[in-house]
Design a protein around this motif. Structure first.
Motif, PDB file in Angstrom:
ATOM      1  N   ILE A   6       0.866  -1.177   0.000  1.00 19.24           N
ATOM      2  CA  ILE A   6       0.000   0.000   0.000  1.00 19.24           C
ATOM      3  C   ILE A   6       0.899   1.223   0.000  1.00 19.24           C
ATOM      4  O   ILE A   6       1.800   1.346   0.823  1.00 19.24           O
ATOM      5  CB  ILE A   6      -0.936   0.004   1.225  1.00 19.24           C
ATOM      6  CG1 ILE A   6      -1.887  -1.188   1.130  1.00 19.24           C
ATOM      7  CG2 ILE A   6      -1.710   1.304   1.312  1.00 19.24           C
ATOM      8  CD1 ILE A   6      -2.837  -1.332   2.293  1.00 19.24           C
ATOM      9  N   LYS A   7       0.652   2.124  -0.963  1.00 20.86           N
ATOM     10  CA  LYS A   7       1.494   3.306  -1.108  1.00 20.86           C
ATOM     11  C   LYS A   7       0.655   4.572  -1.050  1.00 20.86           C
ATOM     12  O   LYS A   7      -0.570   4.528  -1.188  1.00 20.86           O
ATOM     13  CB  LYS A   7       2.208   3.274  -2.467  1.00 20.86           C
ATOM     14  CG  LYS A   7       3.196   2.160  -2.620  1.00 20.86           C
ATOM     15  CD  LYS A   7       3.885   2.244  -3.965  1.00 20.86           C
ATOM     16  CE  LYS A   7       4.941   1.161  -4.106  1.00 20.86           C
ATOM     17  NZ  LYS A   7       5.642   1.253  -5.386  1.00 20.86           N
ATOM     18  N   LYS A   8       1.324   5.689  -0.872  1.00 15.86           N
ATOM     19  CA  LYS A   8       0.665   6.989  -0.870  1.00 15.86           C
ATOM     20  C   LYS A   8      -0.023   7.196  -2.223  1.00 15.86           C
ATOM     21  O   LYS A   8       0.545   6.889  -3.272  1.00 15.86           O
ATOM     22  CB  LYS A   8       1.720   8.078  -0.652  1.00 15.86           C
ATOM     23  CG  LYS A   8       1.172   9.473  -0.604  1.00 15.86           C
ATOM     24  CD  LYS A   8       2.290  10.460  -0.329  1.00 15.86           C
ATOM     25  CE  LYS A   8       1.793  11.878  -0.413  1.00 15.86           C
ATOM     26  NZ  LYS A   8       2.851  12.844  -0.128  1.00 15.86           N
ATOM     27  N   GLY A   9      -1.265   7.657  -2.192  1.00 16.59           N
ATOM     28  CA  GLY A   9      -2.012   7.889  -3.429  1.00 16.59           C
ATOM     29  C   GLY A   9      -2.909   6.738  -3.828  1.00 16.59           C
ATOM     30  O   GLY A   9      -3.742   6.877  -4.722  1.00 16.59           O
ATOM     31  N   ASP A  10      -2.762   5.579  -3.182  1.00 15.41           N
ATOM     32  CA  ASP A  10      -3.611   4.423  -3.484  1.00 15.41           C
ATOM     33  C   ASP A  10      -5.045   4.668  -3.016  1.00 15.41           C
ATOM     34  O   ASP A  10      -5.278   5.300  -1.996  1.00 15.41           O
ATOM     35  CB  ASP A  10      -3.105   3.166  -2.772  1.00 15.41           C
ATOM     36  CG  ASP A  10      -1.919   2.529  -3.474  1.00 15.41           C
ATOM     37  OD1 ASP A  10      -1.560   2.993  -4.565  1.00 15.41           O
ATOM     38  OD2 ASP A  10      -1.350   1.581  -2.911  1.00 15.41           O
ATOM     39  N   SER A  11      -5.989   4.125  -3.756  1.00 16.95           N
ATOM     40  CA  SER A  11      -7.388   4.130  -3.335  1.00 16.95           C
ATOM     41  C   SER A  11      -7.601   2.863  -2.517  1.00 16.95           C
ATOM     42  O   SER A  11      -7.289   1.762  -2.976  1.00 16.95           O
ATOM     43  CB  SER A  11      -8.291   4.123  -4.569  1.00 16.95           C
ATOM     44  OG  SER A  11      -9.629   4.152  -4.177  1.00 16.95           O
ATOM     45  N   VAL A  12      -8.087   3.027  -1.271  1.00 16.74           N
ATOM     46  CA  VAL A  12      -8.239   1.880  -0.382  1.00 16.74           C
ATOM     47  C   VAL A  12      -9.652   1.795   0.183  1.00 16.74           C
ATOM     48  O   VAL A  12     -10.385   2.775   0.199  1.00 16.74           O
ATOM     49  CB  VAL A  12      -7.226   1.916   0.793  1.00 16.74           C
ATOM     50  CG1 VAL A  12      -5.806   1.768   0.304  1.00 16.74           C
ATOM     51  CG2 VAL A  12      -7.381   3.175   1.617  1.00 16.74           C
ATOM     52  N   VAL A  13     -10.015   0.581   0.647  1.00 12.56           N
ATOM     53  CA  VAL A  13     -11.312   0.317   1.277  1.00 12.56           C
ATOM     54  C   VAL A  13     -11.044  -0.086   2.720  1.00 12.56           C
ATOM     55  O   VAL A  13     -10.151  -0.898   2.986  1.00 12.56           O
ATOM     56  CB  VAL A  13     -12.049  -0.834   0.550  1.00 12.56           C
ATOM     57  CG1 VAL A  13     -13.396  -1.101   1.185  1.00 12.56           C
ATOM     58  CG2 VAL A  13     -12.211  -0.523  -0.931  1.00 12.56           C
ATOM     59  N   VAL A  14     -11.815   0.482   3.657  1.00 10.21           N
ATOM     60  CA  VAL A  14     -11.656   0.146   5.072  1.00 10.21           C
ATOM     61  C   VAL A  14     -12.381  -1.171   5.337  1.00 10.21           C
ATOM     62  O   VAL A  14     -13.552  -1.332   4.988  1.00 10.21           O
ATOM     63  CB  VAL A  14     -12.213   1.271   5.979  1.00 10.21           C
ATOM     64  CG1 VAL A  14     -12.062   0.902   7.443  1.00 10.21           C
ATOM     65  CG2 VAL A  14     -11.501   2.582   5.685  1.00 10.21           C
TER      66      VAL A  14
END
Length: 106
Positions: A6-14
């Motif tokens: 996981i990197k800065k700028g990634d779209s993530v789901v909690v």
């Protein structure tokens, strides 16, 4: 050091907690602490007294760090959470969504 999934700028789901199911963009990664800061998720409110610098005072709201294990990268195809694996394309190591096989912006 292990490769960053996981990197800065990634779209993530909690995946769990009070913001379960919400999506956001990673604004900061804290690998030493195993935490990430996601924009608009896990927002902490801090009540500030009026000071000379801030005569109004009030409530400051800012996203707080959360455990990296509580988020998963959003699949580029359908936006659902997916795991990440690494593959080699054109001699470069790229991140690939396990669910759909799509490259993750890399």
């Amino acid at each position: 050091m292990a490769a960053a999934k996981i990197k800065k700028g990634d779209s993530v789901v909690v995946l769990s907690g009070k913001d379960k199911g919400r999506t956001g963009t990673v604004t900061k990664v804290l690998p030493a602490e195993g935490k990430v800061v996601v924009d608009g998720v896990n927002v902490a409110a801090r009540h500030r007294k009026p000071t000379q610098a801030n005569p109004q005072g009030g409530i400051d709201r800012a996203p707080a760090p959360m455990a990296i294990s509580k988020v998963a990268v959003a699949d580029p195809k359908d936006g659902k959470p997916t795991r990440v694996r690494f593959e080699e394309h054109d001699g470069k190591k790229v991140r690939v969504a396990v669910k759909s096989g799509e490259k993750i912006d890399g």
